[in-house]
Scaffold this active site. Structure first.
Site, PDB file in Angstrom:
ATOM      1  N   PRO A   7       0.876  -1.283   0.060  1.00  0.00           N
ATOM      2  CA  PRO A   7       0.012  -0.297   0.012  1.00  0.00           C
ATOM      3  C   PRO A   7       0.843   1.248   0.106  1.00  0.00           C
ATOM      4  CG  PRO A   7      -0.152  -0.933   2.176  1.00  0.00           C
ATOM      5  CD  PRO A   7       0.580  -2.059   1.407  1.00  0.00           C
TER       6      PRO A   7
ATOM      7  N   PHE B  22       1.571   5.051   1.291  1.00  0.00           N
ATOM      8  CA  PHE B  22       1.064   5.432   2.647  1.00  0.00           C
ATOM      9  C   PHE B  22       0.131   6.539   2.396  1.00  0.00           C
ATOM     10  CE2 PHE B  22       5.196   3.296   3.303  1.00  0.00           C
ATOM     11  CZ  PHE B  22       5.086   3.074   4.728  1.00  0.00           C
TER      12      PHE B  22
ATOM     13  N   ASN C 171      11.321   4.451   0.068  1.00  0.00           N
ATOM     14  CA  ASN C 171      10.860   3.201   0.540  1.00  0.00           C
ATOM     15  C   ASN C 171      11.398   2.407   1.484  1.00  0.00           C
ATOM     16  OD1 ASN C 171       8.832   4.016  -1.226  1.00  0.00           O
ATOM     17  ND2 ASN C 171       9.685   2.735  -2.896  1.00  0.00           N
TER      18      ASN C 171
ATOM     19  N   ASP D   2      10.674  -1.037   1.867  1.00  0.00           N
ATOM     20  CA  ASP D   2      10.217  -2.340   1.660  1.00  0.00           C
ATOM     21  C   ASP D   2      11.461  -3.254   1.104  1.00  0.00           C
ATOM     22  OD1 ASP D   2      10.688  -1.503  -1.001  1.00  0.00           O
ATOM     23  OD2 ASP D   2       8.489  -1.032  -1.274  1.00  0.00           O
TER      24      ASP D   2
END
Ligand SMILES: [Zn+2]
Length: 243
Positions: A29, A31, A98, A100
């Site tokens: 997702p 943010f 990011n 991730d």
């Protein structure tokens, strides 16, 4: 597209800056989008340092779904194309907002994580270091990972609200941006610092700015080229790199 490819061929020092917009392609997702994490979780809590001390379970419970599940997530076409471009000498580094780890999973080597990284963790009491995998293992046994030496609270090296930015990462990001003759922003709205000002370092030395984002950014007027569709853009770009 040809205009971008020409810029890329002419460039000796191309740097990409990636934001949350590129991760939505991997099911992570965004943010700030309408389905974003901040709509699902309380933004004032999840990455807030003071709240983390008070209730670390809040962070770790949610972070299982988007940080500590890397084995279930795959890099997308964008991550893979950037890794390929680096390998072939078309780009020097990826600066990312990011957290991730997908650029690294795709094979990018020079990744500058300006919001910190969950690749490393520290015990807030004794300073002991823990890797991503160490913490993954601890999370299999407990809700909140505790230091195996002193039972202190373990925190990822992600920059939380209320914390200083990672100085090394910022220094590296500014150095890379200052050298970039082609600075490409992908999936970032350039509203959060330090990302918002990084393109300026490239512009200042005469670099060309390219922005690929489906929303307007404060630097659109300085962009040499602007594209709205990340997906289309990378479909074309990846075919150029024989992916
Ligand atoms: Zn400790």
């Amino acid at each position: 597209m040809q205009r971008f490819l020409d810029l890329l061929e002419e460039s000796d020092n191309c740097v990409f800056l990636s934001g949350a917009g590129i991760s939505t392609f991997s099911g992570i997702p965004d943010f700030r989008g309408s389905n974003g994490l901040y709509a699902k979780y309380d933004a004032n809590k999840i990455f807030d340092l003071a709240y983390f001390y008070k209730d670390p379970a809040y962070f770790y419970t949610h972070a299982r779904e988007f940080i500590y599940d890397l084995d279930t997530r795959e890099p997308n076409l964008i991550h893979r194309t950037l890794a390929m471009m680096e390998k072939k000498g078309y780009l020097k580094s990826v600066i990312t907002q990011n957290i991730d780890l997908l650029h690294q999973k795709a094979g990018s080597l020079n990744v500058i994580e300006i919001h910190g990284s969950p690749a490393t963790h520290k015990c807030l009491s004794c300073g002991e270091n823990y890797s991503y995998n160490d913490v993954r293992e601890l999370l299999e046994k407990e809700t909140v990972p505790r230091c195996t030496k002193c039972s202190g609270l373990i925190k990822p090296d992600i920059t939380f609200f209320g914390e200083m930015l990672d100085e090394t990462a910022i220094t590296n990001a500014i150095a890379a941006s200052s050298k970039a003759d082609l600075f490409v922003v992908i999936g970032s709205s350039l509203v959060v610092q330090p990302a918002a000002s990084l393109p300026l370092y490239s512009l200042k030395r005469g670099g060309k700015l390219v922005i690929i984002n489906n929303m307007a950014t404060p630097l659109d007027e300085y962009a040499y080229l602007k594209y709205d569709e990340l997906g289309d853009f990378f479909n074309h770009l990846s075919s150029y790199f024989n992916e």
